[in-house]
Design an enzyme around this catalytic site. Structure first.
Site, PDB file in Angstrom:
ATOM      1  CD  GLU A 149       2.561  11.566   2.741  1.00 21.49           C
ATOM      2  OE1 GLU A 149       2.058  10.799   3.570  1.00 21.49           O
ATOM      3  OE2 GLU A 149       2.158  11.673   1.575  1.00 21.49           O
ATOM      4  CD  GLU A 320       4.636   9.518  -1.523  1.00 20.79           C
ATOM      5  OE1 GLU A 320       3.476   9.115  -1.346  1.00 20.79           O
ATOM      6  OE2 GLU A 320       5.501   9.497  -0.634  1.00 20.79           O
ATOM      7  CD  GLU A 368       1.789   2.154   1.577  1.00 21.84           C
ATOM      8  OE1 GLU A 368       2.645   2.152   0.674  1.00 21.84           O
ATOM      9  OE2 GLU A 368       1.573   3.126   2.324  1.00 21.84           O
ATOM     10  CD  GLN A 369      -1.156  -7.680   1.461  1.00 19.97           C
ATOM     11  OE1 GLN A 369      -1.810  -8.614   1.035  1.00 19.97           O
ATOM     12  NE2 GLN A 369      -0.301  -7.812   2.456  1.00 19.97           N
TER      13      GLN A 369
HETATM   14  C1  GAL Z   1       1.784   8.438   1.168  1.00 20.03           C
HETATM   15  C2  GAL Z   1       3.118   8.014   1.756  1.00 20.03           C
HETATM   16  C3  GAL Z   1       3.706   6.851   1.019  1.00 20.03           C
HETATM   17  C4  GAL Z   1       2.667   5.797   0.766  1.00 20.03           C
HETATM   18  C5  GAL Z   1       1.514   6.410   0.024  1.00 20.03           C
HETATM   19  C6  GAL Z   1       0.426   5.420  -0.330  1.00 20.03           C
HETATM   20  O1  GAL Z   1       1.018   9.130   2.099  1.00 20.03           O
HETATM   21  O2  GAL Z   1       4.038   9.068   1.745  1.00 20.03           O
HETATM   22  O3  GAL Z   1       4.776   6.314   1.764  1.00 20.03           O
HETATM   23  O4  GAL Z   1       2.248   5.273   1.972  1.00 20.03           O
HETATM   24  O5  GAL Z   1       0.947   7.403   0.810  1.00 20.03           O
HETATM   25  O6  GAL Z   1      -0.627   6.059  -1.010  1.00 20.03           O
END
Ligand code: GAL
Length: 642
Positions: A149, A320, A368-369
């Protein structure tokens, strides 16, 4: 592989380094059992790949790849350059980006690097070379991802010493002499003339607004830095591997020119978080945000699917996909049951080859838990697990990736977004949201849309072309518009600046054969619309047009709002929904394009073989004799010619 033979598939993002090795084999077996094809790994694991400068540890990654491969899973291997380890910042204490206020953006999260830092680029080249040498021929590594990103968390623009030196070199290359730069920027204004390229600073920390030409060149330079940073990695990977290279782009991010970065990739991909985006990014009213709070905006994902399909020259993925609540938006609702399936199918209907959910298992630790995965932290299935399984089963019946060619094209240009961000001239004027507004109008009419770059040279396949807000028309696009046999609608603000950021004379829009000039411009507060005689209004932005061109629409105060020469139209303002729908319907009717106004929150997309309907509403939607449940996807086989 030819285009029609590409298969649709599902995948997931996985972090073997987060879990005990004893768990990997079971994870791989469950992924394969779920029907997944792809597993993306590696993109943040630098501290495990190179625990100390020059000492690599690949054994664990060898075993992780082998474990996944043993289950028939294909690996997307990410280069880890978005998260340099702690030792790196000790070796290069000046490698951090600096924000516009002069604050250093330090260690402790990610993306803590400056694209212009040459020492860091050398380090990136080393780790990417080591990875590509080791895994370039690995039979399980079937694709690559560069970094992660670019631009996330506003990391493209840096006001560091490294950026300043690189910018000065970039300017010297572009202008060759300070005099040429002074003329191009109009530096006689306010005595801003330079005698030497080394005198030129970055356009921050000025007393009041810097020269727009200066900022525009800084934006172009910063974009070029991202492009060359990415290309460095792509070139290394290609020396050692035949697998395709992707990058995961983002939503509503315009800080660098994705067309340019995409030109160096095999596949464009993007990270789709519909609920995060609605809460965090989309300027919609409270009622819209309430209605779609658990489903996401009905057009935001589709817009990016169409954009990245073009950026990837036809090949694109979701790298993602949001599976449940995220952790980073102001509010993080749980998706309506069915949305993790709907989002995947909307992507496939737009031609995606793969949709990868983020992430396999929710992490119980670190930042990110609170971010959901396909599995809960205790490894029990989360809501999206069953939905992903359903999609995997459905794909078996519709395996071929592809979509239908559109009749309508919409031009999208990153530099125009920079231009109007630099010079909005009215609070809230945004090129990105102007283009998105037009896109939404087209989607509400049930149309497939192709998004095209600003230097497109051939429009012959399209009946209707829209180019709102393009600050400067490129030579190829000018020629393509002149040769275009269909209808085109340009404006507002289209072709209104020279590439150097000056007002051209003769005055804009200066379109071939169109006798119209923008005599005056006004920006207006949102509650001061300019009503049109046929209903609806211009809002935010209004251009007063003079000349002898045919007047198609007028404002109630008598000024022309939409003028034309034959099929070439110029729109002198930002149309509200009512005016936009009418203008689009009239243009479509003139070209024999069938429109089908859809109920709120219901959207349609055609592929060559199927017609899909997506219900983004929290309530059932009725259309064409069918009732589609909330979060429902409905498809029918297309009759030839429909
Ligand atoms: C994205 C990122 C991931 C993760 C995700 C969480 O922006 O590429 O690594 O952090 O968000 O939503």
């Amino acid at each position: 592989m030819n285009d029609t033979a590409r298969q649709r598939s599902l995948g997931v993002c996985y972090y073997p380094e987060h879990w005990p090795e004893s768990q990997w084999a079971e994870d791989a077996a469950r992924m394969a059992g779920l029907g997944l094809t792809w597993v993306r790994i590696g993109e943040f694991a630098w501290s495990r790949m190179e625990p100390e400068p020059g000492r690599y540890d690949w054994d664990w990654l060898d075993r992780a790849i082998a474990t996944l491969g043993a289950r028939g899973l294909k690996v997307v291997l990410g280069t880890p350059t978005a998260s340099p380890p702690r030792w790196m910042v000790d070796r290069h204490p000046d490698m951090f980006a600096v924000d516009a206020a002069g604050k250093v953006r330090g260690f402790g999260s990610r993306r803590h690097y400056d694209f212009s830092h040459r020492g860091y680029r050398v380090e990136c080249a080393k780790i990417v070379t080591a990875m590509a040498e080791r895994y370039g021929k690995n039979p399980h590594v079937a694709a690559w991802q560069t970094d992660n990103e670019y631009a996330c968390n506003e990391t493209t623009l840096s006001y560091s010493e490294a950026a300043k030196a690189a910018f000065q070199d970039w300017l010297a290359q572009k202008y060759q002499s300070p005099d040429a730069l002074n003329r191009a920027w109009g530096n006689v204004f306010w005595s801003m003339e330079y005698r030497d390229f080394r005198e030129i600073g970055l356009p921050n920390l000025t007393v009041c607004e810097p020269n727009p030409s200066h900022v525009m060149d800084f934006r172009r330079f910063a974009s070029d830095e991202v492009q060359s940073f990415n290309k460095l990695q792509v070139d290394i990977i290609r020396k050692h591997s035949a697998a395709p290279v992707a990058h995961n782009f983002m939503g509503a991010i315009t800080e660098f020119d994705h067309w340019e970065v995409g030109a160096d990739l095999d596949i464009a991909s993007w990270d789709s978080y519909p609920l995060g985006f609605l809460s965090d990014r989309i300027p919609a009213d409270a009622e819209h945000k309430r209605r779609f709070v658990r489903q996401g905006d009905p057009d935001f994902q589709a817009f990016h699917h169409d954009l990245y399909r073009a950026v990837g020259k036809g090949r694109w993925w979701i790298m993602e996909q949001q599976p449940g609540p995220v952790n980073w938006a102001p509010f993080n609702p749980d998706p309506l049951p069915g949305m993790a399936r709907l989002w995947a199918w909307e992507a496939f209907a737009h031609g995606a080859e793969a949709v990868c959910y983020f992430r396999w298992r929710q992490a119980p630790f670190a930042q990110e838990q609170m971010h959901a995965g396909l599995l809960r932290p205790d490894s029990a299935p989360a809501q999206a697990f069953g939905e992903a399984m359903q999609v995997a089963q459905e794909l078996a019946a519709m395996p071929v990736a592809g979509t239908a060619r559109a009749n309508v094209a919409l031009i999208f240009d990153y530099a125009s977004d920079w231009a109007w961000e630099i010079q909005p001239q009215g609070r809230g004027f945004s090129y990105f949201w102007l283009v998105f507004h037009i896109y939404k109008g087209l989607r509400r009419l049930g149309l497939n849309v192709d998004i095209l770059p600003p230097d497109v040279a051939d429009l012959s396949g399209y009946k209707l072309v829209l180019a709102p807000g393009l600050f400067s028309l490129s030579a190829p696009l000018k020629a393509a518009l002149a040769a275009h046999k269909g209808t085109s609608v340009l404006g507002p603000r289209t072709n209104t600046r020279t590439p150097d950021f000056a007002i051209p004379v003769p005055l804009p829009p200066a379109l071939p054969g169109l006798d119209a000039v923008i005599a005056r411009v006004e920006s207006l507060p949102p509650d001061v619309p300019v009503p049109l005689t046929e209903g609806g209004a211009l809002v935010h932005w209004r251009e007063k047009l003079e000349g002898g061109a045919t007047v198609v629409e007028s404002a109630e105060d008598g000024w022309p709002a939409l003028v034309a020469a034959g099929k070439l139209h110029y729109l002198g303002g930002w149309p509200d929904d009512t005016a936009l729908t009418r203008i689009l319907q009239r243009a479509c009717a003139a070209e024999g394009i069938e429109t089908d106004p859809l109920p709120e929150g219901l959207r349609r997309r055609d592929t060559d073989t199927h017609r899909f309907l997506f219900n983004y509403n929290p309530v059932p939607a009725e259309w064409g004799g069918v009732s589609i449940p909330p979060a429902g996807v409905h498809w029918t086989v297309r009759e030839p010619g429909v």
